[in-house]
Write a protein that holds these residues in place. Structure first.
Motif, short mmCIF file in Angstrom:
data_model
loop_
_atom_site.label_atom_id
_atom_site.label_comp_id
_atom_site.label_asym_id
_atom_site.label_seq_id
_atom_site.Cartn_x
_atom_site.Cartn_y
_atom_site.Cartn_z
N PHE A 1 0.82 -1.18 -0.04
CA PHE A 1 0.51 0.37 0.04
C PHE A 1 0.67 1.26 -0.12
O PHE A 1 0.19 2.51 0.17
CB PHE A 1 -1.08 -0.13 0.94
N ARG B 1 -4.71 5.18 2.35
CA ARG B 1 -5.33 4.32 1.86
C ARG B 1 -5.59 2.89 2.64
O ARG B 1 -6.20 2.13 3.03
CB ARG B 1 -4.32 3.39 0.54
N GLY C 1 -11.90 -0.09 0.86
CA GLY C 1 -11.31 -0.64 1.11
C GLY C 1 -11.73 -2.26 2.24
O GLY C 1 -10.24 -3.36 2.33
#
Length: 670
Positions: free
Chosen positions: A399, A405, A474
């Motif tokens: 990531f 994120r 996510g």
């Protein structure tokens, strides 16, 4: 070469610590607070950022509700803290959420909680270290663009510190954590004093205009606005991570363990909630702007600020604003930024204490490889620490060390464990209420059940909000990871259970009485089961002059149980226990074998080692590790013969590799 490696290990990790020194590694509340609370305290550095960043999607007017979102987060935190104080008193053994769910809801619920916590611990390290790397990049321009290698290096440093032992890492990390609390506390107090006196400056970013994202031109009005507030609340709930680490770490506290853990929980809740609310209130008072894409979302005189604009984190902007006009204001701002960056790195230490302990409990119960259950020579769960570090480094690299994120994967696991553990506590009190007790005790149980029921409803609601608002951003990755870990743990548990059933003693105890002895032999014993019986029978068949069974005393309870079972079977072989103050297996056996050789240089020593024969490569990772290390050392000892006594597990059937060859060479018809 081994001497050089051992010297390097001692230089990095220190000298081995005896098992009887375990009590000296226990923690006082003063040390336990920075060790177990650093994760929750560090979330003050990014939870307000995520709340403001999410609300800014609807424009600057939407950020005015940020203190109310922070108040909601603080309310949830208070409820969870009160519930967990009851949990540590009811289950002080250190199993925490896993034990509560397993005992009250069943093994699968416990495994679900464990898989959620393991994933969340890994994410804690990845998020905290990545956030610390970003703070370093904002303070040191030379670091920008190198956040990933910096983050990986920080994980390695934390790993080495924790491999030295819990107490040593706690002593090293206590001062920075307390400095951080002092820095944030002083900043908040000065900010509120200046606000009350009417001298609080506006933030430099207050002059900028925030451009709402498409669909949010009307601010927080309508369903979309409500959804955005819920999403901001879900992101801010990351402030609750780390609470479960104290419940899992109760055995690490000094006596009275449960009371000290409960007190540490209360301190954690008060400090963390106060900091989050203070930062959000001061951010609103100073007109601070914080957005996800500053180059395009922030306007100056109607023109986007562009890529040259550097947006500092919320705490950085606040300290610069609050100390403006004071002598040494720049130094104070830099100091707060430095201690904030340090605490973000040290926050990962909470996971480095929680993950190995939980991994040890799961390994003890057969859900993870048993290597995770044993302590290293510094009394730390070394294998668990290394496993956590490897997983966190992988996430950081994948990531790209970007907190925005990674944060989307965060807190799903911790709220799964919160919800199931609270439901388990409700079941716990319901069961206790059925037992005879005086009326005062029953009233206390009913109050406790109401508290945990409220905690269950609240955490279940937050979990639903998190899943709905973060799934497409996510959270599905975290859920998938939990499912994979759950399936893996169930598979390991089934394997260990099948092996245990396969190795259980039946009528094989008589096998040890088969033949007289003629040769000197040592049979290594770890458990009393079929492979042990076969090894004893083979050793007796060789007719040694001396025959004895030898075990290494690592755990006193296990040794006592083995001796009792050995005596009850009345086996015709004496059992010798080798002392191992540093919990080593190989060294005590080598020392004993070499002492026999020194006393009788002409004698032949035969060491019989029971060994499992498995059919799959992954099973080899779960078995025979100690035997392989021991054989490798014994083979270099003169006058010693190593005899592996194989026990074929069911999975090894048809795995010899000769079947196809035989079928291809034997004439047809025979």
């Amino acid at each position: 070469m081994p001497d050089i490696g051992d010297a390097a290990k001692r230089l990095l990790l220190g000298r081995p610590v005896r098992s009887d020194r375990l009590a000296h590694t226990l923690l006082s509340k003063r040390i336990a607070l920075p060790i177990f609370a650093s994760d929750a305290l560090s979330s003050v550095a990014y939870a307000p950022d995520e709340i403001l960043l999410t609300l800014a999607i609807a424009g600057v007017a939407a950020t005015t509700v940020s203190p109310w979102v922070g108040l909601a987060v603080a309310f949830v935190m208070g409820t969870v803290i009160v519930s967990y104080r009851q949990l540590v008193h009811a289950y002080p053994s250190g199993g925490g959420n896993f034990e509560v769910a397993t005992v009250n809801l069943g093994a699968k619920a416990g495994t679900t909680v464990a898989s959620a916590l393991l994933v969340d611990y890994v994410l804690t390290v990845a998020v905290s270290i990545s956030s610390g790397a970003q703070y370093a990049a904002s303070a040191i321009p030379a670091v920008r663009g190198h956040e990933v290698p910096l983050a990986v290096g920080l994980v390695i440093l934390l790993t080495l510190a924790n491999l030295r032992g819990v107490r040593e890492s706690g002593n090293a990390f206590a001062a920075p954590v307390y400095l951080y609390m002092l820095a944030i506390g002083v900043t908040a107090i000065i900010g509120f004093v200046r606000y009350a006196m009417g001298s609080l400056p506006m933030a430099a970013s207050s002059a900028l205009t925030v451009v709402p994202s498409p669909g949010f031109d009307q601010g927080l009005a309508g369903v979309a606005g409500t959804f955005l507030v819920l999403r901001a609340f879900a992101s801010g709930s990351s402030a609750l991570t780390g609470v479960e680490a104290i419940a899992n770490g109760v055995p690490a506290f000094r006596k009275p363990k449960a009371q000290n853990a409960a007190t540490t929980l209360a301190l954690l809740g008060i400090i963390s909630a106060s900091f989050v609310i203070s930062i959000l209130v001061l951010a609103r008072a100073t007109g601070l702007r914080y957005v996800e894409d500053p180059a395009r979302q922030l306007l100056k005189n109607g023109v986007p600020v562009g890529d040259t604009y550097v947006q500092h984190p919320v705490i950085g902007q606040l300290t610069e604003t609050i100390f403006r006009g004071f002598p040494g204001a720049t130094g104070a701002t830099v100091a707060v930024s430095i201690v904030t960056g340090i605490i973000l790195v040290l926050a990962a230490n909470t996971a480095f204490n929680g993950f190995p302990v939980l991994g040890s409990i799961l390994a003890r119960d057969g859900y993870l490889p048993r290597q995770l259950h044993t302590r290293g020579d510094r009394l730390a769960f070394s294998n668990g620490i290394l496993a956590l570090a490897a997983a966190a480094i992988a996430l950081i690299v994948v990531f790209d060390a970007q907190v925005t994120r990674l944060i989307q994967l965060y807190i799903v696991g911790v709220f799964v464990s919160f919800t199931l553990s609270q439901l388990g506590m409700v079941r716990h009190w319901t069961r206790r209420l059925r037992t005879p007790a005086d009326e005062q005790e029953h009233r206390q149980m009913r109050r406790s059940r109401i508290t945990n029921a409220a905690g269950f409803l609240l955490t279940a609601t937050v979990l639903l909000v998190v899943l709905v608002t973060k799934f497409v951003h996510g959270a599905w990755i975290a859920i998938l990871a939990m499912a994979v870990v759950f399936i893996l743990m169930q598979s390991i548990h089934r394997h260990y259970n099948s092996v245990r059933e396969e190795l259980a003693l039946g009528d094989d105890a008589e096998a040890a009485r088969a033949l007289p002895s003629r040769v000197h032999a040592i049979v290594l014993v770890s458990h009393l089961h079929r492979p042990t019986m076969r090894a004893i029978a083979y050793a007796r068949a060789s007719r040694p002059q001396v025959l004895e069974a030898v075990t290494v005393g690592v755990d006193p309870d296990d040794v006592a149980a083995l001796q009792s079972e050995w005596e009850s079977l009345n086996l015709p072989v004496s059992l010798k226990v080798l002392d191992s103050p540093f919990r080593e297996i190989t060294r005590p056996i080598l020392t004993y074998v070499r002492s026999i050789r020194r006393e009788s240089p002409r004698d032949l020593v035969v060491v019989y080692i029971p060994e499992y024969v498995v059919g799959h490569w992954w099973e080899q990772l779960l078995h025979n590790q100690s035997a392989l290390r021991l054989k490798g050392r014994l083979l270099f000892t003169p006058g010693v013969v190593v005899a592996s006594v194989p026990w074929q597990l069911a999975s090894s059937e048809g795995q010899t590799g000769l079947e196809d060859h035989v079928r291809g060479t034997v004439p047809r018809g025979l």
